[in-house]
Design an enzyme around this catalytic site. Sequence first.
Site, PDB file in Angstrom:
ATOM      1  N   HIS A 116       1.708  12.770  -6.382  1.00  0.00           N
ATOM      2  CA  HIS A 116       0.559  12.105  -7.012  1.00  0.00           C
ATOM      3  C   HIS A 116      -0.566  11.912  -5.995  1.00  0.00           C
ATOM      4  CE1 HIS A 116       2.541   8.837  -4.883  1.00  0.00           C
ATOM      5  NE2 HIS A 116       1.417   8.142  -4.968  1.00  0.00           N
ATOM      6  N   ASP A 154      -3.341   8.715  -5.281  1.00  0.00           N
ATOM      7  CA  ASP A 154      -3.339   7.299  -5.650  1.00  0.00           C
ATOM      8  C   ASP A 154      -4.418   6.940  -6.681  1.00  0.00           C
ATOM      9  OD1 ASP A 154      -1.152   6.759  -4.050  1.00  0.00           O
ATOM     10  OD2 ASP A 154      -2.411   6.478  -2.280  1.00  0.00           O
ATOM     11  N   ARG A 163       0.259  -0.909   2.090  1.00  0.00           N
ATOM     12  CA  ARG A 163      -0.827   0.061   1.878  1.00  0.00           C
ATOM     13  C   ARG A 163      -2.103  -0.613   1.450  1.00  0.00           C
ATOM     14  NH1 ARG A 163      -0.246   3.900  -3.152  1.00  0.00           N
ATOM     15  NH2 ARG A 163      -2.017   2.757  -3.993  1.00  0.00           N
ATOM     16  N   HIS A 218       0.622  13.456  -2.481  1.00  0.00           N
ATOM     17  CA  HIS A 218       1.752  13.094  -1.623  1.00  0.00           C
ATOM     18  C   HIS A 218       2.927  12.614  -2.460  1.00  0.00           C
ATOM     19  CE1 HIS A 218      -0.530   9.377  -2.236  1.00  0.00           C
ATOM     20  NE2 HIS A 218       0.619   8.729  -2.086  1.00  0.00           N
TER      21      HIS A 218
HETATM   22  C1  SIN Z   1       2.648   5.794  -1.722  1.00  0.00           C
HETATM   23  O1  SIN Z   1       2.732   6.672  -2.559  1.00  0.00           O
HETATM   24  O2  SIN Z   1       1.626   5.154  -1.565  1.00  0.00           O
HETATM   25  C2  SIN Z   1       3.842   5.452  -0.850  1.00  0.00           C
HETATM   26  C3  SIN Z   1       4.309   6.589  -0.024  1.00  0.00           C
HETATM   27  C4  SIN Z   1       5.525   6.234   0.773  1.00  0.00           C
HETATM   28  O3  SIN Z   1       6.061   5.134   0.676  1.00  0.00           O
HETATM   29  O4  SIN Z   1       5.987   7.106   1.521  1.00  0.00           O
END
Ligand code: SIN
Length: 288
Positions: free
Chosen positions: A106, A108, A270, A254
């Site tokens: 995805h 974000d 985050r 990611h």
């Molecule tokens: C995310 O998708 O923001 C988290 C990625 C992760 O925890 O590796």
Amino acid sequence: MALAVRPLSYALGAEVLDVDLSRPLTESRFGEIYRAFLDHGILLLRGQKISREQHIEFSRRFGELDRHDSLPRDRHPEYPELLMVSNLPQPDGAPSNSRYTGQLWHSDLSFTLMPSLGSLLRGVEVPPVGGDTMFANMYLAYDALSAGMKGLIADLHGVHSPERKNAGMSPEWEKENRLLNPPVAQPVVRVHPETGRKALYIGEKVKAFEGMTDEESVPLIDYLIRHSTRPQFLYRHQWRPDDIVIWDNRCTMHVALGDYDPTLRRHMERTTVMGTPSGHVASDAVAH
Ligand code: SIN
């Protein structure tokens, strides 16, 4: 002295050396960091022993921060700018809501009308092995498509849902999530507002193309994800405590791999930088 950077993979990513985020950063140094962010799509800063306030303050230099109203259960109770991605149990002992966050390819906040510009994830506690995050360069993925495929997808919109994988969501939480986040249609090809380059904007939260049935859409969605995640477009990040990884959500996607012993602690925090408006609430015309 110019900013020292070291490429992390052929496809994308660079490690920024000799920057300590616990100390003041000049405007010109930040300008170089931002340039490197645009050039490499992902930046890694190792060994950053910083507080939550310093994480937020540094993130604000990239732009206004999202307060995670679309994901209220995952934000820090005192710092709404911080989204928890953690397998640490809740204070009452219940499993963490965010232990499976990110385990679908995805970008974000693609399921909102203000998808994110970029995210800054801090590895607070990471397992000794695994718990990696994988990133894909969506410029390269777009560039590598044939002219025929580029023509086919040029005007398509993907319908993004806020769905999570394995989330163990209660029915009430699922309902709340759907009400907060009605499906949003986003262009499958987005022009990066700063670099002017075209990037594929797809992922596992895309359920169908607007105006097409699921049956018609799924083979092409699957193909585009398989294509974008070919090894030559990827960087796989192996976390160390105090790493900060910054990614550009407009040209990368990611996935949190979940490849670790779940009895071990993984706690990440985050910040999410707001982007520019994109997409529209998906029309009812989507046929099923
Ligand atoms: C995310 O998708 O923001 C988290 C990625 C992760 O925890 O590796």
